[in-house]
Design an enzyme around this catalytic site. Sequence first.
Site, mmCIF file in Angstrom:
data_model
loop_
_atom_site.group_PDB
_atom_site.id
_atom_site.type_symbol
_atom_site.label_atom_id
_atom_site.label_comp_id
_atom_site.label_asym_id
_atom_site.label_seq_id
_atom_site.Cartn_x
_atom_site.Cartn_y
_atom_site.Cartn_z
ATOM 1 N N SER A 140 9.606 -62.648 26.677
ATOM 2 C CA SER A 140 10.077 -61.237 26.652
ATOM 3 C C SER A 140 9.057 -60.521 26.369
ATOM 4 O O SER A 140 7.806 -60.957 25.986
ATOM 5 C CB SER A 140 10.904 -61.071 25.307
ATOM 6 O OG SER A 140 11.397 -59.925 24.931
ATOM 7 N N TYR A 153 11.642 -62.809 16.321
ATOM 8 C CA TYR A 153 12.006 -62.541 17.723
ATOM 9 C C TYR A 153 10.623 -62.480 18.607
ATOM 10 O O TYR A 153 10.238 -63.354 19.506
ATOM 11 C CB TYR A 153 12.837 -61.506 18.051
ATOM 12 C CG TYR A 153 13.337 -61.643 19.721
ATOM 13 C CD1 TYR A 153 13.977 -62.657 20.062
ATOM 14 C CD2 TYR A 153 12.966 -60.714 20.521
ATOM 15 C CE1 TYR A 153 14.507 -62.872 21.594
ATOM 16 C CE2 TYR A 153 12.950 -60.885 21.972
ATOM 17 C CZ TYR A 153 14.106 -61.764 22.365
ATOM 18 O OH TYR A 153 14.078 -61.821 23.619
#
Length: 260
Positions: A140, A153
């Site tokens: 990501s 995250y």
Amino acid sequence: MASPLVFITGASSGIGQALAARYHRAGWRLALVARRVDEVKKWAEASGISVDSYEIYSADVAVTDSIVAAGQDCLRRQGVPDVVIANAGISVGVDTALREDIDTMARVLATNTVGAAATFQPFIGAMAARGSGRLVGIGSVAGIRGLPGHGAYCASKAALISYCESLRGELRGTGVVVSTICPGYIDTPLTRQNRYAMPFLMRPEDFADRAFAAVQAGASYRVIPWQMGVVAKLLRLLPNPVFDRLLAGRPRKHRQSEAG
């Protein structure tokens, strides 16, 4: 000869489901991994995918023995995949001042980082022995720079990016290619509750098209869409005081108890 085989985790929705659809359109056989097996089966049937072109494996990627067993089952039932995509992931905000959020962070890391390594593990030896194969980690852009309230995250994806880079070096010369694909903002259940702006938001289907092409081309690292790659690099270059001021007041990611 049998059609090529792709093994995809997190196949019940979002990016995983879009990737499964893209590989199916290209004529590949599918090995689909999810906790929600019934959801995957309903989707495959509704999509008109013939039952002899896919298998579904029930596994919790956060539990190492569970996902390793699914990989071993795939080897027995369908053979050695040509591509393995470690896609399964969770995205939850955390507040380190709260004890319960430390457990949340452990679960995010177990799923997004350790789970990816455990996804690859059953296949590395067989792929190396064959002299070919592709291992794909779905990272990501959030792994490129830490965002407030998004520590679990961001940390998990930063770790995954570095892990895939290490693995790529370890497997050099074996014929096994390691690719890191870093999505920007993709319109999935993971992002729809975000309470901040999401520039260059993409449909999962568009992401899947570009990711498929990148993997087929043997890309070692790719940010999709490319515009988010430029944004991420610019943010990485900012001095910390400037970066901190830029993100001051930015809404935080929903915590587990706040998620709908």
